[in-house]
Design a protein around this motif. Structure first.
Motif, mmCIF file in Angstrom:
data_model
loop_
_atom_site.group_PDB
_atom_site.id
_atom_site.type_symbol
_atom_site.label_atom_id
_atom_site.label_comp_id
_atom_site.label_asym_id
_atom_site.label_seq_id
_atom_site.Cartn_x
_atom_site.Cartn_y
_atom_site.Cartn_z
ATOM 1 N N VAL A 10 0.865 -1.178 0.000
ATOM 2 C CA VAL A 10 0.000 0.000 0.000
ATOM 3 C C VAL A 10 0.900 1.225 0.000
ATOM 4 N N SER A 11 0.317 2.364 -0.365
ATOM 5 C CA SER A 11 1.109 3.585 -0.518
ATOM 6 C C SER A 11 1.207 4.430 0.740
ATOM 7 N N THR A 12 0.187 4.364 1.601
ATOM 8 C CA THR A 12 0.187 5.224 2.782
ATOM 9 C C THR A 12 -0.119 4.412 4.040
ATOM 10 N N HIS A 13 0.258 4.962 5.178
ATOM 11 C CA HIS A 13 0.048 4.268 6.454
ATOM 12 C C HIS A 13 -1.428 4.163 6.824
ATOM 13 N N GLY A 14 -2.292 4.939 6.210
ATOM 14 C CA GLY A 14 -3.717 4.862 6.482
ATOM 15 C C GLY A 14 -4.400 3.713 5.766
ATOM 16 N N GLN A 15 -3.681 3.046 4.888
ATOM 17 C CA GLN A 15 -4.243 1.937 4.119
ATOM 18 C C GLN A 15 -3.815 0.604 4.726
ATOM 19 N N THR A 16 -4.506 -0.460 4.332
ATOM 20 C CA THR A 16 -4.193 -1.791 4.831
ATOM 21 C C THR A 16 -4.022 -2.759 3.660
ATOM 22 N N VAL A 45 8.297 4.601 -5.894
ATOM 23 C CA VAL A 45 9.612 4.072 -5.525
ATOM 24 C C VAL A 45 9.882 2.822 -6.358
ATOM 25 N N ALA A 46 11.025 2.790 -7.017
ATOM 26 C CA ALA A 46 11.384 1.631 -7.834
ATOM 27 C C ALA A 46 11.434 0.370 -6.981
ATOM 28 N N THR A 47 11.060 -0.743 -7.571
ATOM 29 C CA THR A 47 10.993 -2.009 -6.845
ATOM 30 C C THR A 47 12.321 -2.355 -6.192
ATOM 31 N N LYS A 48 13.427 -2.161 -6.897
ATOM 32 C CA LYS A 48 14.739 -2.524 -6.349
ATOM 33 C C LYS A 48 15.132 -1.669 -5.149
ATOM 34 N N ASP A 72 0.789 -3.374 -10.794
ATOM 35 C CA ASP A 72 1.408 -2.168 -10.219
ATOM 36 C C ASP A 72 2.015 -2.417 -8.842
ATOM 37 N N ARG A 73 1.748 -3.577 -8.255
ATOM 38 C CA ARG A 73 2.416 -3.932 -7.001
ATOM 39 C C ARG A 73 3.893 -4.212 -7.271
ATOM 40 N N LEU A 74 4.215 -4.602 -8.511
ATOM 41 C CA LEU A 74 5.573 -5.009 -8.863
ATOM 42 C C LEU A 74 6.483 -3.878 -9.318
ATOM 43 N N GLY A 75 5.937 -2.707 -9.565
ATOM 44 C CA GLY A 75 6.814 -1.643 -10.028
ATOM 45 C C GLY A 75 6.093 -0.341 -10.236
ATOM 46 N N ASN A 77 6.357 1.664 -12.975
ATOM 47 C CA ASN A 77 5.940 1.891 -14.365
ATOM 48 C C ASN A 77 6.198 0.612 -15.151
ATOM 49 N N ALA A 78 5.854 0.622 -16.428
ATOM 50 C CA ALA A 78 5.981 -0.593 -17.238
ATOM 51 C C ALA A 78 7.410 -1.125 -17.284
ATOM 52 N N MET A 79 8.373 -0.234 -17.373
ATOM 53 C CA MET A 79 9.776 -0.674 -17.434
ATOM 54 C C MET A 79 10.213 -1.312 -16.110
ATOM 55 N N ASP A 80 9.797 -0.725 -15.004
ATOM 56 C CA ASP A 80 10.150 -1.273 -13.696
ATOM 57 C C ASP A 80 9.502 -2.644 -13.508
ATOM 58 N N VAL A 81 8.237 -2.771 -13.894
ATOM 59 C CA VAL A 81 7.550 -4.062 -13.787
ATOM 60 C C VAL A 81 8.263 -5.098 -14.645
ATOM 61 N N ARG A 82 8.575 -4.731 -15.866
ATOM 62 C CA ARG A 82 9.246 -5.667 -16.782
ATOM 63 C C ARG A 82 10.592 -6.122 -16.209
ATOM 64 N N THR A 83 11.380 -5.183 -15.709
ATOM 65 C CA THR A 83 12.673 -5.518 -15.114
ATOM 66 C C THR A 83 12.503 -6.449 -13.927
ATOM 67 N N THR A 84 11.517 -6.173 -13.093
ATOM 68 C CA THR A 84 11.255 -7.009 -11.916
ATOM 69 C C THR A 84 10.872 -8.419 -12.326
ATOM 70 N N VAL A 85 9.961 -8.534 -13.298
ATOM 71 C CA VAL A 85 9.525 -9.854 -13.761
ATOM 72 C C VAL A 85 10.692 -10.608 -14.399
ATOM 73 N N GLU A 86 11.518 -9.912 -15.170
ATOM 74 C CA GLU A 86 12.687 -10.558 -15.784
ATOM 75 C C GLU A 86 13.662 -11.067 -14.720
ATOM 76 N N THR A 87 13.871 -10.280 -13.677
ATOM 77 C CA THR A 87 14.748 -10.701 -12.572
ATOM 78 C C THR A 87 14.210 -11.972 -11.929
ATOM 79 N N LEU A 88 12.912 -11.992 -11.665
ATOM 80 C CA LEU A 88 12.292 -13.169 -11.047
ATOM 81 C C LEU A 88 12.362 -14.376 -11.983
ATOM 82 N N ALA A 89 12.136 -14.170 -13.274
ATOM 83 C CA ALA A 89 12.208 -15.265 -14.247
ATOM 84 C C ALA A 89 13.615 -15.854 -14.290
#
Length: 115
Positions: A10-16, A45-48, A72-75, A77-89
């Motif tokens: 989540v993005s803020t402390h008021g969320q769960t 904030v970038a995933t890494k 969007d939990r993974l990154g 923007n699209a590039m950050d998500v793609r990089t994260t998924v590639e790292t996991l793969a």
């Protein structure tokens, strides 16, 4: 033996993160509480750079499965998500995204869906 992990954010402390955990369980994934990584950090904030996600990467091994509710939990923007998924793969970790019908983002169908 594969293990299933969940990453919820989540993005803020008021969320769960409880609704995300509930969605993952309702989709049939049995994730042990100690394999749920939950953090409060802005999506900008970038995933890494996310402390919780970095700890998660250190714990995961080949054959494991990571479940997220939305891409969007993974990154940030699209590039950050793609990089994260590639790292996991590259680690041999499958990534299931519930918002995309539970498709494994590391599979050929998942990669096409992300594009």
């Amino acid at each position: 033996m594969s293990r299933t992990f969940a990453y919820v954010r989540v993005s803020t402390h008021g969320q769960t993160t409880e609704n995300q955990i509930g969605e993952i369980k309702a989709a049939g994934f049995d994730v042990h509480a100690r394999r749920v990584v939950s953090e409060t950090v802005s999506g900008s904030v970038a995933t890494k750079e996310r402390e919780g996600f970095t700890r998660l990467l250190d714990r995961m091994e080949e054959g494991d499965v990571l479940v997220v509710t939305k891409m969007d939990r993974l990154g940030r923007n699209a590039m950050d998500v793609r990089t994260t998924v590639e790292t996991l793969a590259e680690m041999g970790v499958k990534v299931h995204c519930l918002a995309l019908g539970g498709v494994d983002l590391t599979s050929s169908t998942g990669r096409m869906t992300m594009s």
